[in-house]
Design an enzyme around this catalytic site. Structure first.
Site, PDB file in Angstrom:
ATOM      1  N   ASN A  13       0.856  -1.190   0.000  1.00  0.00           N
ATOM      2  CA  ASN A  13       0.000   0.000   0.000  1.00  0.00           C
ATOM      3  C   ASN A  13       0.891   1.239   0.000  1.00  0.00           C
ATOM      4  OD1 ASN A  13      -1.860   2.001   0.446  1.00  0.00           O
ATOM      5  ND2 ASN A  13      -2.324   1.406   2.563  1.00  0.00           N
ATOM      6  N   HIS A  98      -9.790   0.642   4.494  1.00  0.00           N
ATOM      7  CA  HIS A  98      -8.508   0.849   5.197  1.00  0.00           C
ATOM      8  C   HIS A  98      -8.754   1.815   6.365  1.00  0.00           C
ATOM      9  CE1 HIS A  98      -4.430   2.147   6.045  1.00  0.00           C
ATOM     10  NE2 HIS A  98      -4.020   1.047   5.428  1.00  0.00           N
ATOM     11  N   GLY A 233       2.595  -1.148   4.397  1.00  0.00           N
ATOM     12  CA  GLY A 233       2.574   0.267   4.023  1.00  0.00           C
ATOM     13  C   GLY A 233       3.987   0.774   3.818  1.00  0.00           C
TER      14      GLY A 233
HETATM   15  C1  PEP Z   1      -0.955  -0.080   5.844  1.00  0.00           C
HETATM   16  O1  PEP Z   1      -0.901   1.020   5.305  1.00  0.00           O
HETATM   17  O2  PEP Z   1      -1.876  -0.839   5.567  1.00  0.00           O
HETATM   18  C2  PEP Z   1       0.099  -0.458   6.787  1.00  0.00           C
HETATM   19  C3  PEP Z   1       0.027  -1.617   7.379  1.00  0.00           C
HETATM   20  O3  PEP Z   1       1.111   0.470   7.009  1.00  0.00           O
HETATM   21  P1  PEP Z   1       2.531   0.189   7.731  1.00  0.00           P
HETATM   22  O4  PEP Z   1       3.080  -1.091   7.156  1.00  0.00           O
HETATM   23  O5  PEP Z   1       3.343   1.382   7.392  1.00  0.00           O
HETATM   24  O6  PEP Z   1       2.253   0.052   9.195  1.00  0.00           O
END
Ligand code: PEP
Length: 251
Positions: A13, A98, A233
Site C-alpha cells: 500500500n 482501510h 505500508g
Molecule cells: C498499511 O498502510 O496498511 C500499513 C500496514 O502500514 P505500515 O506497514 O506502514 O504500518
C-alpha cells in the site's frame, strides 16, 4: 477448523506517496526481486499512478489495485473513482475500509460493504481491512469490535474477497503485534468468518496481517498458521524492503 493450503498474498500500500517517475523506477526493479517468491503480489498506488504502474508491471505476475472506490458505478461524485475506472486503469484488486479511510473520511462498515459489493460486481477482488484501536485493545474490546467490523463489512456477502487484519495501533507506528497476538486474532477472525460464510469458505480465505511489517519481523508472523501474508505500508515503498519481506516468507 479444517487445515487447507492458502496461496500467500502480499499487498504493497503506497498510500499518498510517489510520482510517476518513481513508480516507473519501482516497476522496473520489483519483478526481478520477487520472481522466485512464493505467493501473489499486489501493488496499491494512488489513482494518478495506476496507469503508469499497470503499464510498468505488464507482463509480470504482479497485480495492481486501487486504494478505494465509490460504491456507485458512475455519477456526480467529484474526486471519487469507480470500480469500472479502476478496471480500466488495469486494476484487479481494491482496498476497502482501510483504517486511514475510516479515520479521514468517516467510512462506516455499511459503506465498506457497499464498496466491496461494487468491486465484485465490476470484477475486482476487494481486500477488506478491519482493525481495532489501541483503546479498544487495552480495554479488552478488540475481538468484539473486530467481529462487528467483519460482519458489517461483509453484509453484502461479496465473493471473492480477502481480509486484512490491521490493528490501528500498529499501522505506521513501528509497534507490530506479536506473532502470538496476531495469530490469536486471525484464528478468532477465521472462526467468525465461518459463522458468516461457512467453514469450508472460511478455511480457504486469506487473512493478511498489516501493521509495521518489515523484513525483520515478517518471517515470525508468517510462521503462524492463520497468517496468510501481509498488507505492507511504509516498507512497501522500497522494492528491496518489500521484496525482502516477501522472500522471507518462502521462495
Ligand atoms: C498499511 O498502510 O496498511 C500499513 C500496514 O502500514 P505500515 O506497514 O506502514 O504500518
Amino acid at each position: 477448523m479444517t487445515s487447507i493450503s492458502r496461496r500467500p498474498l502480499f499487498g504493497g500500500n503506497w498510500k499518498m506517496h510517489k510520482v510517476a517517475a518513481e513508480a516507473e523506477a519501482y516497476c522496473r526493479e520489483l519483478p526481478g526481486l520477487v520472481s522466485d517468491a512464493l505467493g501473489e503480489v499486489v501493488i496499491f498506488p494512488s489513482p494518478t499512478l495506476l496507469p503508469t504502474t499497470s503499464a510498468g508491471l505488464a507482463g509480470s505476475p504482479i497485480a495492481v489495485g486501487g486504494q478505494d472506490l465509490h460504491p456507485e458505478p458512475a455519477g456526480a461524485h467529484t474526486g471519487d473513482v469507480s470500480a469500472t475506472q479502476l478496471v480500466d486503469a488495469g486494476c484487479s484488486w481494491v482496498l476497502c475500509g482501510h483504517s486511514e479511510r475510516r479515520r479521514d473520511h468517516g467510512e462506516t462498515d455499511a459503506q465498506v460493504a457497499a464498496k466491496a459489493q461494487a468491486a465484485v460486481a465490476a470484477g475486482l477482488t476487494p481486500l477488506i481491512c478491519i482493525g481495532e484501536s489501541e483503546g479498544e485493545r487495552e480495554s479488552g474490546r478488540a475481538l468484539e469490535v473486530l467481529e462487528r467490523q467483519l460482519s458489517g463489512s461483509l453484509a453484502e456477502r461479496p465473493e471473492p474477497f480477502a481480509l486484512a487484519y490491521e490493528p490501528v495501533w500498529a499501522i505506521g507506528t513501528g509497534k507490530t503485534a506479536t506473532p502470538e497476538i496476531a495469530q490469536e486474532t486471525h484464528a478468532f477472525l477465521r472462526e467468525a468468518l465461518a459463522d458468516l460464510i461457512g467453514e469450508p469458505a472460511a478455511a480457504s480465505k486469506r487473512i493478511l496481517y498489516g501493521g509495521s511489517v518489515n523484513p525483520k519481523n515478517a518471517a515470525s508472523l508468517f510462521a503462524k498458521p492463520d497468517i496468510d501474508g501481509f498488507l505492507v505500508g511504509g516498507a512497501s515503498l522500497d522494492p528491496s524492503q518489500f521484496s525482502a519481506i516477501i522472500r522471507s516468507c518462502g521462495s
